[in-house]
Design an enzyme around this catalytic site. Structure first.
Site, PDB file in Angstrom:
ATOM      1  N   GLU A 174      85.044  63.676  -4.812  1.00 38.39           N
ATOM      2  CA  GLU A 174      84.362  62.598  -5.019  1.00 38.39           C
ATOM      3  C   GLU A 174      84.867  61.300  -4.012  1.00 38.39           C
ATOM      4  OE1 GLU A 174      82.337  62.280  -7.841  1.00 38.39           O
ATOM      5  OE2 GLU A 174      82.306  64.212  -7.737  1.00 38.39           O
ATOM      6  N   HIS A 250      86.756  58.741 -12.622  1.00 37.18           N
ATOM      7  CA  HIS A 250      87.358  58.575 -11.577  1.00 37.18           C
ATOM      8  C   HIS A 250      88.378  57.946 -11.497  1.00 37.18           C
ATOM      9  CE1 HIS A 250      83.030  58.857  -9.508  1.00 37.18           C
ATOM     10  NE2 HIS A 250      83.639  60.087  -9.111  1.00 37.18           N
ATOM     11  N   CYS A 369      83.441  50.621  -7.018  1.00 39.83           N
ATOM     12  CA  CYS A 369      82.648  51.579  -6.774  1.00 39.83           C
ATOM     13  C   CYS A 369      81.657  51.408  -5.632  1.00 39.83           C
ATOM     14  CB  CYS A 369      81.756  51.829  -7.831  1.00 39.83           C
ATOM     15  SG  CYS A 369      82.590  52.594  -9.229  1.00 39.83           S
TER      16      CYS A 369
END
EC number: 3.5.3.23
Length: 445
Positions: A174, A250, A369
């Site tokens: 990721e 995450h 993000c």
């Protein structure tokens, strides 16, 4: 030679919508099927980029992906012209259509993992696009992500671009959302922290039970090998499976680092004491600040709801650090109280700047993000595509571009509209000229 960190923020694409595609991401699921405002989303992102330049930071921008992904829809059996493909998909598989329209590439913390030249064996900055195998809509991104990164960092002397890892959940990766780097100064070698959710090849290891662990240990180890990191430069830390099951999909939802500061929740990691001891040993001499936020002061639920840890920690030109936080942090009493206290604790963090990124937050992405961090020196910066750096004039161009091409409302029903395909392609074709990217999109090739 000067050294600094540059944030490359993702530009929100014209098809930004709320389809609730991300299982395990509480905000994404809670706001599913609401109408979005792509124009406001893009402008909120641009204003954040501009605000960072006004703080004295060097700020970059990364282009969005082409959406809808009609090639994938055709690969899945929908036929005919573009309008026919959309109509069939809307009728037979609306969830698949929504996935192929996703503007999730705006969260560039998931675009790639980056290791700076101070850490790598060959003295170049290394990039590996994330394969994002855990979510179908994001697994469509890595090929074009790689093209965009090569168009921005287009100099083999300074930048090395790897192919994304094999497209299988055993190597689920990721990107920078599960990676942070600690160092005394940006130009010195540092310690890269790779945070993973599970081991794919050793199922006896702990793993979450409710929500998926998107990053595997094996993927993180592969990235470290590809980037030429020595054992002394990498630490592999398991994320606490219990917090993944509470919506921490995450690591950047529960921890964030910058230079000699690691800011994290008490429940962030599985074996916190041993992990931090290894980090301290490999960090070596020099002051290292572990700022642990107790559950008694901020619950995991409040951390996820406000995105306290999905903030950016910046080192300002003055040498002091500041946090860039979403306004949701200011609006949450427990989090606001903690941040007010934090700046008085004697750590390098001396200020908090609140920014409105609500369109992104409703889809489950905060300030951290939206950015990919690249530590570099002035020679490396000079090799970056200059059209992808934010200046007053480039901000004005991009802001005007959004005004010309973006809708101010997008509902899921609108995704069947063939006009949206042409609007998006026209916008992106012009964007590649503004950012001098060349033909990075499938429709241009």
């Amino acid at each position: 030679m000067k050294h600094f960190e540059v944030n490359f923020d993702g530009l929100v694409g014209p098809t930004h919508n709320y389809a609730g595609l991300s299982y395990g991401n509480v905000a994404s699921q809670n706001n599913a099927k609401e109408a979005s405002n792509p124009k406001e989303a893009a402008k909120q992102g641009l204003r954040k980029m501009k605000a960072l330049t006004e703080l004295g930071m060097t700020q970059g921008v990364l282009a969005p992906q082409e959406r809808p992904d009609l090639a994938t829809l055709r690969r899945l059996g929908f036929t005919g012209n573009d309008a026919s493909v959309l109509a069939q998909a809307a009728k037979q598989a609306p969830a698949v259509l929504a996935a192929c329209y996703s503007a999730s590439s705006m969260w560039t913390a998931n675009a790639a993992t980056v290791s700076p030249s101070a850490d790598t064996q060959d003295g170049r900055i290394h990039f590996t696009p994330a394969n994002l195998t855990n979510k179908f809509h994001r697994s469509l991104e890595p090929e074009v992500t790689g093209r965009i990164l090569r168009a921005v960092f287009n100099n083999d002397r300074h930048f090395y671009h790897h192919q994304h890892l094999p497209e299988n959940d055993h190597f689920g990766d990721e990107g920078a959302a599960n990676h942070t780097r600690l160092c005394r100064a940006y130009g010195e070698s540092g310690v890269e922290l790779f945070v993973y959710g599970r081991s794919a090849f050793d199922v006896s290891q702990p793993a979450p039970k409710r929500y998926p662990a998107r990053q595997t240990l094996e993927a993180s180890q592969a990235i470290a090998r590809l980037h030429g990191l020595g054992d002394e430069s990498a630490v592999f830390i398991q994320q606490n499976p219990d917090v993944i099951d509470q919506g921490v999909f995450h690591n950047d939802v529960i921890a964030v680092g910058n230079q000699n500061v690691l800011f994290f929740h008490q429940q962030a990691f599985l074996n916190t004491a041993s992990a931090l001891a290894e980090v301290r040993t490999k960090f070596g001499d020099g002051e290292l600040h572990f700022i642990e936020v107790p559950t008694a002061e901020v619950s995991v639920q409040d951390a996820v709801k406000s995105y306290l840890f999905n903030t950016q920690i910046l080192t300002l030109p003055s040498g002091e650090m500041a946090i860039i936080a979403p306004t949701e942090c200011r609006d949450n009493p427990a989090v606001s109280a903690y941040l007010t206290k934090l700046v008085t604790l004697g750590t390098p963090i001396k200020g908090v700047h609140y920014m409105d990124v609500k369109q992104s937050m409703r889809n489950g992405g905060g300030p951290a993000c939206l950015r990919l961090r690249v530590a570099m020196n002035d020679t490396e910066l000079a090799a970056v595509n200059p059209a992808c750096l934010i200046t007053d004039s480039q901000f004005a161009r991009l802001d005007g571009w959004v005004d010309r091409h973006y809708r101010d409302s997008l509902a899921l029903d609108d995704l069947r509209d063939p006009a949206l395909v042409m609007e998006s392609r026209t916008a992106l074709d012009e964007l590649t000229q503004i950012l001098k990217l060349g033909s990075v999109y499938p429709f241009q090739r």
